[in-house]
Motif scaffolding. Structure first.
Motif, PDB file in Angstrom:
ATOM      1  N   VAL A  23      -6.915  15.923  26.038  1.00 23.29           N
ATOM      2  CA  VAL A  23      -6.334  15.176  27.142  1.00 23.29           C
ATOM      3  C   VAL A  23      -6.523  13.679  26.915  1.00 23.29           C
ATOM      4  O   VAL A  23      -7.618  13.224  26.576  1.00 23.29           O
ATOM      5  CB  VAL A  23      -6.979  15.595  28.478  1.00 23.29           C
ATOM      6  N   PRO A  24      -5.475  12.880  27.054  1.00 33.11           N
ATOM      7  CA  PRO A  24      -5.624  11.442  26.872  1.00 33.11           C
ATOM      8  C   PRO A  24      -6.399  10.824  28.029  1.00 33.11           C
ATOM      9  O   PRO A  24      -6.344  11.310  29.149  1.00 33.11           O
ATOM     10  CB  PRO A  24      -4.174  10.947  26.871  1.00 33.11           C
ATOM     11  N   THR A  25      -7.140   9.760  27.766  1.00 32.22           N
ATOM     12  CA  THR A  25      -7.882   9.077  28.810  1.00 32.22           C
ATOM     13  C   THR A  25      -7.532   7.607  28.827  1.00 32.22           C
ATOM     14  O   THR A  25      -6.923   7.086  27.902  1.00 32.22           O
ATOM     15  CB  THR A  25      -9.408   9.209  28.603  1.00 32.22           C
ATOM     16  N   ARG A  26      -7.962   6.949  29.887  1.00 35.62           N
ATOM     17  CA  ARG A  26      -7.687   5.523  30.030  1.00 35.62           C
ATOM     18  C   ARG A  26      -8.539   4.674  29.104  1.00 35.62           C
ATOM     19  O   ARG A  26      -8.345   3.480  28.967  1.00 35.62           O
ATOM     20  CB  ARG A  26      -7.973   5.098  31.469  1.00 35.62           C
ATOM     21  N   PRO A  53     -11.873  12.724  36.272  1.00 34.33           N
ATOM     22  CA  PRO A  53     -11.823  11.411  35.612  1.00 34.33           C
ATOM     23  C   PRO A  53     -13.158  10.680  35.554  1.00 34.33           C
ATOM     24  O   PRO A  53     -13.332   9.784  34.734  1.00 34.33           O
ATOM     25  CB  PRO A  53     -10.807  10.637  36.472  1.00 34.33           C
ATOM     26  N   SER A  57     -14.872  13.696  27.832  1.00 30.69           N
ATOM     27  CA  SER A  57     -13.549  14.183  28.177  1.00 30.69           C
ATOM     28  C   SER A  57     -13.510  14.712  29.609  1.00 30.69           C
ATOM     29  O   SER A  57     -14.384  15.492  30.013  1.00 30.69           O
ATOM     30  CB  SER A  57     -13.146  15.316  27.226  1.00 30.69           C
ATOM     31  N   HIS A  77      -5.293  10.081  37.705  1.00 32.40           N
ATOM     32  CA  HIS A  77      -5.613   9.748  36.312  1.00 32.40           C
ATOM     33  C   HIS A  77      -5.415  10.946  35.373  1.00 32.40           C
ATOM     34  O   HIS A  77      -4.350  11.497  35.291  1.00 32.40           O
ATOM     35  CB  HIS A  77      -7.035   9.187  36.235  1.00 32.40           C
ATOM     36  N   GLU A  78      -6.502  11.350  34.681  1.00 32.17           N
ATOM     37  CA  GLU A  78      -6.380  12.391  33.658  1.00 32.17           C
ATOM     38  C   GLU A  78      -6.132  13.787  34.217  1.00 32.17           C
ATOM     39  O   GLU A  78      -5.830  14.722  33.469  1.00 32.17           O
ATOM     40  CB  GLU A  78      -7.643  12.429  32.785  1.00 32.17           C
ATOM     41  N   ALA A 104     -14.784  10.381  32.185  1.00 28.89           N
ATOM     42  CA  ALA A 104     -14.230   9.439  31.213  1.00 28.89           C
ATOM     43  C   ALA A 104     -15.003   8.121  31.210  1.00 28.89           C
ATOM     44  O   ALA A 104     -15.054   7.426  30.188  1.00 28.89           O
ATOM     45  CB  ALA A 104     -12.758   9.181  31.509  1.00 28.89           C
TER      46      ALA A 104
END
Length: 361
Positions: A19-22, A92, A100, A272-273, A95
């Protein structure tokens, strides 16, 4: 760039680790998996190591000034949550620690064993003014590791000693392990407990919230809380369009039959995620209706996956939101339930002994 998913991970809420994060978090590799009661539904489990790191913060009370949250202080005894609810808005937070919001949130946990001592020190301060402390606002205070650490129980013991009001939100029947403390707190109008029920389908629950208590156990816990005289609230949360909304009326009806005084509902939030994690979950478990689900979600969130704005983030809008709201209101009316009204008593507060000894009088 097109995102590539790893194969789904059975028995966990998150389906992959990518999963992409900020914060540019590097992709981590999965290390297996394991199950709870889902074994009887979908075969034997594959073991996954879950780690717990003990941390020792300097403070334990978190204060907020949010205009749309009904409490101004909270305690989170743990970070991360074994329940693995795919929809959890707390994901989130991992993060921020270079972890993750996916599988790390479910498997790399943190416990705060000195929470009770920190709370005692805070309550003993001369300038402290009591207001209800909320527990379970970020991660569940009765997730499985509570059986070992008993941090939530130790916090409740301090609250009882200091006659400090506290509220609890959980998805676990482990709350009954502290029924002795909750009963005594209730006798002094110092506690209210909300149990969240999402669905009555155990297989669906096992996919949505893999390590949370089975729905039947949560409902039974509500009944036992009522029998013990503990103010109990049933939270239908979250309501996921085209996935769990069909259970709203039944949850309200069955909770009312147990004597629960109130019910409330909370629509799905995807901050967010959580949004990409939930989309991936849909692609694995409900590929035929994923687009429909997200279309309705966006329709109640002003055209976005999530509405982060104060005053509106807790109040969905649009035709679908109005429909859910009307259905829920009618279900409560039929069941004879009123709006939640737990008046907790702050007037009994007494500063605890910092040394940890109980008062004699």
């Amino acid at each position: 760039m097109e995102r590539r998913f790893e194969p789904p991970v059975d028995g966990r809420g998150a389906q992959s680790v990518s999963v992409p994060t900020r914060f540019g978090l590097a992709t981590r590799e999965a290390d297996g998996d394991w199950r709870d009661y889902m074994e009887m539904l979908e075969g034997p489990p594959v073991k996954l190591r879950t780690s717990v790191v003990e941390e020792h913060p300097k403070t334990i009370l978190t204060f907020n000034t949010s205009p749309d949250i009904g409490f101004d202080r909270s305690i989170n005894a743990y970070r991360g949550c074994e329940h693995g609810c795919i929809y959890c808005f707390a994901r989130p937070s991992h993060a921020y620690h270079d972890l993750s919001p996916g599988l790390d949130f479910e498997t790399r946990l943190f416990a705060k064993p000195n929470a009770a001592q920190l709370l005692r020190a805070t309550l003993a301060k001369a300038k402290y003014t009591p207001r209800p402390i909320a527990m379970g606002t970020n991660t569940d205070p009765y997730q499985p590791i509570e059986s070992r650490y008993r941090i939530t129980r130790s916090v409740l013991e301090v609250c009882l000693e200091a006659r400090h009001p506290v509220t609890i939100t959980t998805k676990s029947d482990r709350v009954l392990a502290d029924l002795d403390l909750l009963t005594e707190l209730a006798e002094h109008s110092l506690v209210a407990v909300a149990v969240s029920v999402t669905t009555f389908d155990p297989k669906l629950s096992g996919k949505l919230e893999p390590r949370a208590a089975a729905p039947a156990k949560r409902l039974a816990a509500l009944g036992k809380l009522v029998e013990a005289g503990v103010p109990a609230h049933c939270s239908v949360a979250p309501v996921i369009p085209a996935i769990t909304d069909e259970f709203m009326e039944e949850i309200v009806e069955r909770a009312a039959a147990l004597g629960v005084g109130s019910c409330g509902w909370i629509p799905l939030r995807l901050p967010h995620e959580v949004a990409p994690l939930f989309r991936e979950w849909l692609s694995v478990h409900f590929p035929e209706r994923g687009d429909k689900v997200m279309s309705i979600v966006r329709s109640i969130r002003g055209g976005r996956d999530n509405d982060p704005d104060f005053f509106t983030r807790m109040k969905p809008s649009g035709v679908w939101a109005d429909l859910f709201r009307a259905r829920f209101r009618l279900a409560c009316k039929r069941a004879g339930l009123e709006k939640p009204n737990f008046e907790l008593d702050c007037s009994q507060f007494r500063r605890p002994n910092v040394g940890g000894q109980l008062r004699l009088l």
